[in-house]
Design an enzyme around this catalytic site. Structure first.
Site, short mmCIF file in Angstrom:
data_model
loop_
_atom_site.label_atom_id
_atom_site.label_comp_id
_atom_site.label_asym_id
_atom_site.label_seq_id
_atom_site.Cartn_x
_atom_site.Cartn_y
_atom_site.Cartn_z
N HIS A 199 -52.22 42.27 -111.78
CA HIS A 199 -53.31 42.73 -110.92
C HIS A 199 -54.34 41.62 -110.67
O HIS A 199 -54.69 40.88 -111.59
CB HIS A 199 -53.99 43.95 -111.55
N SER A 232 -51.17 49.29 -106.39
CA SER A 232 -52.38 49.11 -107.20
C SER A 232 -53.28 47.96 -106.78
O SER A 232 -54.50 48.04 -106.94
CB SER A 232 -51.99 48.94 -108.67
N ASP A 260 -53.13 41.02 -117.33
CA ASP A 260 -51.81 41.66 -117.30
C ASP A 260 -50.81 40.88 -116.44
O ASP A 260 -49.66 41.26 -116.32
CB ASP A 260 -51.91 43.10 -116.80
#
Length: 259
Positions: free
Chosen positions: A232, A32, A229
């Site tokens: 990321h 990601s 979070d």
């Protein structure tokens, strides 16, 4: 009349950009933080595109449908479709390379990253591995030149003691990619993790930082700011990472022509 002629010339020029075979091909692989979550909060992308990530007619991307188009953020939007994509390092990388090597020509980005994937899911013969190779081979049609693999992966592998196998799996992955693409000296630039996602983060980072393979460089993302979070990278961090990757690529000098 002159305006009409100008528009025709512009359309032809853009068409040539997207079909010109002389592209510098870069694979964007991993999970990601490569596909990009910059600017994504609560599964909503804020839509902010930093100046360093703006579109450029000399930067193309290979779509899911295997056609070229002018690249624009989020460049993984139709590839990493399991989640909402935002800003990643790819556009910042490409713009920085163009800025510092204006004679390089057209850059063709091949987004392949998929969030939450562990290294085993990228093993030779896997769905993601085969998809990456297929997309790269299509990108190389028409005299495209493969310049580097940009690789940011490993957060998922920090979650359990399977991390002890990471070095073996990573080395095999890099070797398999080079062999299957017939580019034994392919420059590979990987990212050492920024976030402390799991209990085995330092084990994974150590493997990444100490990788001993020819033409493999590691840029360390440690210290780059992560989002709410805690996993990321933020938009500014993705921009900075793209420039770090670009500096590493440009540092290969003439070596990246020896494929």
């Amino acid at each position: 009349m002159l305006t009409y002629i100008f528009l025709i010339i512009l359309v032809v020029s853009l068409a040539n950009k997207t079909t010109d075979g002389n592209k510098n091909i870069f694979i964007l692989g991993g999970q990601s933080n490569m596909s990009g979550r910059g600017g994504v909060v609560n599964n909503i992308f804020d839509g902010f595109i930093p100046p360093e990530c703006q579109s450029n007619s000399s930067i193309l991307r290979l779509t899911k449908g295997l056609t070229w188009e002018e690249a624009k953020e989020p460049i993984h939007q139709d590839i990493d479709f399991y989640a909402i994509c935002g800003i990643g390092p790819g556009m910042s990388f490409a713009n920085f390379v163009l800025k510092n090597d204006p004679n390089i020509g057209v850059i063709g980005l091949v987004p392949c990253a998929v969030g939450a994937t562990n290294i085993s899911q990228w093993s030779q013969g896997s769905i993601f591995y085969n998809q990456m190779l297929n997309r790269t081979r299509v990108a190389l049609q028409g005299d495209g030149m493969l310049r580097a693999l940009l690789w940011y992966q490993g957060e998922t592998d920090t979650l359990n003691d399977d991390a002890k196998l990471y070095k073996l799996r990573l080395y095999k992955f890099f070797t398999d990619v080079r062999n299957d693409l017939n580019t034994p000296s392919l420059p590979i630039i990987q990212v050492a993790l920024a976030s402390k996602f799991g209990p085995y983060t330092e084990e994974i980072r150590q493997v990444q930082l100490e990788t001993q393979l020819q033409n493999v460089k590691t840029v360390d993302a440690n210290g780059l700011k992560v989002g709410p979070d805690f996993v990321h990278l933020s938009t500014p961090s993705e921009v900075q990472l793209g420039q770090m990757l670009a500096n590493a690529f440009l540092g290969f000098g003439s070596a990246h022509n020896l494929l």
